[in-house]
Enzyme design. Structure first.
Site, PDB file in Angstrom:
ATOM      1  N   LYS A 112      21.831  -4.101  24.862  1.00 14.44           N
ATOM      2  CA  LYS A 112      22.486  -4.408  23.581  1.00 14.44           C
ATOM      3  C   LYS A 112      22.263  -5.852  23.147  1.00 14.44           C
ATOM      4  O   LYS A 112      22.037  -6.114  21.967  1.00 14.44           O
ATOM      5  CB  LYS A 112      23.998  -4.150  23.675  1.00 14.44           C
ATOM      6  CG  LYS A 112      24.416  -2.711  23.770  1.00 14.44           C
ATOM      7  CD  LYS A 112      25.919  -2.542  23.627  1.00 14.44           C
ATOM      8  CE  LYS A 112      26.707  -3.337  24.646  1.00 14.44           C
ATOM      9  NZ  LYS A 112      26.456  -2.914  26.029  1.00 14.44           N
ATOM     10  N   LYS A 119      30.761 -11.670  19.416  1.00 19.99           N
ATOM     11  CA  LYS A 119      31.061 -10.952  20.658  1.00 19.99           C
ATOM     12  C   LYS A 119      32.581 -10.940  20.792  1.00 19.99           C
ATOM     13  O   LYS A 119      33.196 -11.950  21.153  1.00 19.99           O
ATOM     14  CB  LYS A 119      30.429 -11.659  21.853  1.00 19.99           C
ATOM     15  CG  LYS A 119      30.633 -10.936  23.186  1.00 19.99           C
ATOM     16  CD  LYS A 119      29.776  -9.688  23.288  1.00 19.99           C
ATOM     17  CE  LYS A 119      29.893  -9.049  24.652  1.00 19.99           C
ATOM     18  NZ  LYS A 119      29.023  -7.863  24.792  1.00 19.99           N
ATOM     19  N   GLY A 144      16.843   0.520  24.170  1.00 24.87           N
ATOM     20  CA  GLY A 144      17.086  -0.878  24.501  1.00 24.87           C
ATOM     21  C   GLY A 144      16.116  -1.486  25.486  1.00 24.87           C
ATOM     22  O   GLY A 144      15.966  -2.710  25.537  1.00 24.87           O
ATOM     23  N   PRO A 181      10.615  -3.517  24.352  1.00 24.79           N
ATOM     24  CA  PRO A 181       9.945  -3.449  25.652  1.00 24.79           C
ATOM     25  C   PRO A 181      10.819  -3.984  26.782  1.00 24.79           C
ATOM     26  O   PRO A 181      11.574  -4.953  26.604  1.00 24.79           O
ATOM     27  CB  PRO A 181       8.707  -4.327  25.470  1.00 24.79           C
ATOM     28  CG  PRO A 181       8.525  -4.476  24.006  1.00 24.79           C
ATOM     29  CD  PRO A 181       9.891  -4.381  23.404  1.00 24.79           C
ATOM     30  N   GLY A 237      11.967  -6.117  29.676  1.00 22.26           N
ATOM     31  CA  GLY A 237      11.690  -7.518  29.975  1.00 22.26           C
ATOM     32  C   GLY A 237      11.553  -8.411  28.754  1.00 22.26           C
ATOM     33  O   GLY A 237      11.236  -9.601  28.896  1.00 22.26           O
TER      34      GLY A 237
END
Length: 242
Positions: free
Chosen positions: A15, A37, A170, A200, A202
């Site tokens: 996320k 957040k 994700g 992708p 990483g």
């Protein structure tokens, strides 16, 4: 859309990186962006949390964190164990609304899944999205089990009359297995919403400048990118059944 709620089908599925990439694309397009957040868990005082990580990757965006609880638990549980007041949906909606008055886009990143409890009255991120009238971008895993989790999340959204913007994978693996390849075709059906991207595996480890340059390759035009779901599925088409 002045506010987008970013939720997952679970925890640890990307996320924050997805939030950062959406923020990076919006900022690159000249929009002012804020990342909110509501409840940061599992991070000690003084350590960078998810909002700070999103800003590190995305660039010049505003960040806000409403509360921090040290144990890596659901926000309501973490708040109770820390002896601190929780952050309920009303407070999340109020904070997002204030940020939306000053920014073109506000991204509200949840903790875990859509129905994880924010407080002891049962308030959830879904409740905050309802108060805001905001669409929800669902971040899903790539592999086996993701169809059920995605379908359950979609059903929860529909039950509450909430708009699902779409689904993003994700963390797309370097070497996708059969389940991941098949899921590219099945995820939109499970979600009842379009597949809007695949980040992708990483990607969060990239240098910020490289991350920002690459972000447009991970998302469909609806999120400001140039990713093509059909072409991606064709490139990763599963082998014919025996």
């Amino acid at each position: 859309m002045p506010v987008i709620v970013v939720s997952g089908t679970g925890t640890g599925i990307g996320k924050t990186v997805v939030t950062a990439a959406v923020a990076a694309l919006a900022a690159a397009g000249g929009r002012s962006v804020a990342v909110l957040k509501p409840a940061q868990t599992g991070v000690a005082a003084g350590e960078p949390g998810d909002a700070a990580e999103a800003a590190r990757l995305a660039g010049p965006v505003t960040t806000a964190e409403l509360a921090r609880f040290p144990e890596p638990l659901a926000p309501a549980t973490a708040a109770r164990r820390a002896g601190l007041p929780p952050v309920g949906p009303d407070r999340v909606a109020e904070a997002a609304g204030k940020l939306a008055a000053e920014h073109d886009l506000v991204l509200v990143e949840g903790a875990g899944g859509l129905l994880v409890r924010l407080d002891d009255t049962g308030g959830t991120l879904a409740d905050a999205a309802a108060l805001l009238g905001a669409p929800v971008l669902v971040v899903a895993a790539a592999g086996l089990g993701t169809l059920n989790a995605t379908a359950l999340t979609a059903e929860a959204l529909r039950t509450r009359g909430l708009e699902q913007l779409g689904v993003v994978v994700g963390s797309w693996p370097d070497a996708p297995d059969l389940a991941a390849r098949c899921n590219l075709a099945d995820l939109p059906e499970a979600a009842g919403a379009p597949l809007l991207g695949a980040v992708p595996e990483g990607a969060g480890a990239l240098a910020p400048a490289a991350f920002r340059r690459a972000a447009a390759d991970w998302f469909a035009p609806a999120l400001g990118g140039r990713w093509d779901a059909s072409a991606f599925a064709t490139a990763h088409r599963p082998p014919a059944a025996p």
